[in-house]
Enzyme design. Sequence first.
Site, PDB file in Angstrom:
ATOM      1  N   ASP A 113     128.405  76.018  62.629  1.00 16.20           N
ATOM      2  CA  ASP A 113     128.138  74.933  61.701  1.00 16.20           C
ATOM      3  C   ASP A 113     129.128  73.793  61.837  1.00 16.20           C
ATOM      4  O   ASP A 113     130.330  73.979  61.664  1.00 16.20           O
ATOM      5  CB  ASP A 113     128.173  75.467  60.272  1.00 16.20           C
ATOM      6  N   ASP A 333     125.066  65.325  61.569  1.00 16.61           N
ATOM      7  CA  ASP A 333     125.062  66.751  61.248  1.00 16.61           C
ATOM      8  C   ASP A 333     123.982  67.469  62.042  1.00 16.61           C
ATOM      9  O   ASP A 333     122.793  67.202  61.881  1.00 16.61           O
ATOM     10  CB  ASP A 333     124.825  66.940  59.753  1.00 16.61           C
TER      11      ASP A 333
END
Length: 454
Positions: A113, A333
Site C-alpha cells: 500500500d 494513489d
Amino acid sequence: MAATFRLSSLIRFSLIVVFTFAEANNNGGRFTVDLIQRDFPLSPFYNPSESHFDRLHNAFLRSISRMNHLKATLSPSSHSIKVLQSPLVSIGGEYFMNISIGTPPVELIGIADTGSDLTWIQCKPCEECYKQKPPLFDPKRSSTYKILTCESRYCSALDLAKRCESHRNLCEYSYSYGDYSFTEGNLAVENFSIGDSTSGSSVTLPKIVFGCGHDNGGTFDEAGSGIIGLGGGSLSLISQLGSSIKGKFSYCLVQTSSSETTNYATSKINFGAESSMNVSSFGSTPLVDKEPATYYYVTLEAISVGKNKLPYTNSSNGDHNFAEGEEGNMIIDSGTTLTFLRSQVYDKVATVLEEEIGSKRVSDPRGVLGACFRVKSESDVDLPVITVHFSGGADVKLHPLNAFMRVEEDLVCFSMVPSDSVAILGNLAQMNFLLEFDFEKKTVSFMATDCSKQ
C-alpha cells in the site's frame, strides 16, 4: 479531438493484485516485482461467481471507502493530535505482495500500500489474531529477529502510536485504521525477502523495521498476513531502502481486457532507477512536502476536456489544505481505483463532457458514478480526450480506457467522481503509464507506454 474505441475493449478496472516474484539484477540495486490483478483467475481472490460488472462495482465501493478514510487523516484535527492512523480500509487493499520473513524464511502475503507507512504482519503468540491462510510468523524460531528499544529513532517515529515496555525497554506500537480494525505488537527488525523464495529469484532485504503484531483484529482478509508500507514516511519500506535503490521506485499498471483470457500480462513495480526508460520523454511534476508525509502529493492546475481547458481554481469552500489552487492539492494513489476531483471542478468538467459527447447524462443505476451515457453495446463511441495538467508542465493525456468505463452493456460512465475534500489520481488513470518517483529530485514522472511490454 475525440477518440474512438470499441466497448468490448474496455478494461477490467478492479485492480487488487498479488506480487508473485522478485527479479534482482546488479544494476544499481534495482529489482522488479511482477503484479497480478485481483480479479484474474490466477489471483487467490478471484471469484468465478461474480460478473465483470459486479467486480467493477466492488472496486468502486472500495475507492469510496478509501477516499473517506484519506479525508479523515487529512483533516485539521488529525494534524493537531498527530495520531498515527492509516487511511487504508483493512479489507480494501488493491495490491498484495508475496514476502518471506525471518531465518529460516516463512512465506507470507501482505497488502502492498502506497498510502501506508508501517509494515506489519501477524505474529505468534497471538492475544487476538484474525484468521489467515498463510502460517503465522513465530519470531522465536528466527535467528535474525530483534525487538527495537524505546530510544531507537524508528520507535520515536511512531509518535502517539508508540508504547514502551519499560521494565525491558522494548518498543511497542498500537496502530488503528479508519474502519476500527487495529494491530498492536512490538516494533522490530528482521530480514525480508521479496518474491517467491522457491523460484530462486527473490531479493533479500536485511534488517527491515516492521511491526510484529500480537493483537490484531477487524475486517482484514484471511488471504493476507498484514501490510507492506510503501508510503513516503520514515517508517515505510521505500524510506528504509533509501540510497540502496537510489531514492527511486516506479510502477507500470497494465491495461487488461474485460473478456476472459488466458494471456495475462503482468504489471510491475521497480525498486531503483528504471534503466531502460528514456528520461527525456517523461513529463515530470514536483512532489510536494506536506503532512502527513505518507502520501505522494502533486499540484493539479487544470483539466482539459477535448480542447476545453478548465482551471483547477480556488474555491470559497477551502475547508483544509486540499483547497483547489494550492500546492499539493492531489494525491497519487495506486490503491484507489477511481479518480476524485473537488466537487466544484467536477461539476464543470461533467457539464463540458456532456456537451462534447452530445448525449444527455443519465444516472448510474448503482449510484456511484456521476456522469454516465447510454450507448449501443456493439457500436463505437466517440469520447473526448481528457488531459490532466500538473505543475512543472506535466500534461498527462488520458486514453479513453483511463477515463471511461462500460458499467453495463449499454452504459458508459466517466471514471472521475466528485469529492468534497480530497483529490486523488486513481489507478485507472495511471494504467499504461510508467510512473517514476524520484526522491532525490523530488519529482514524479509520467510516460505513456505499453506496460504489458515492460
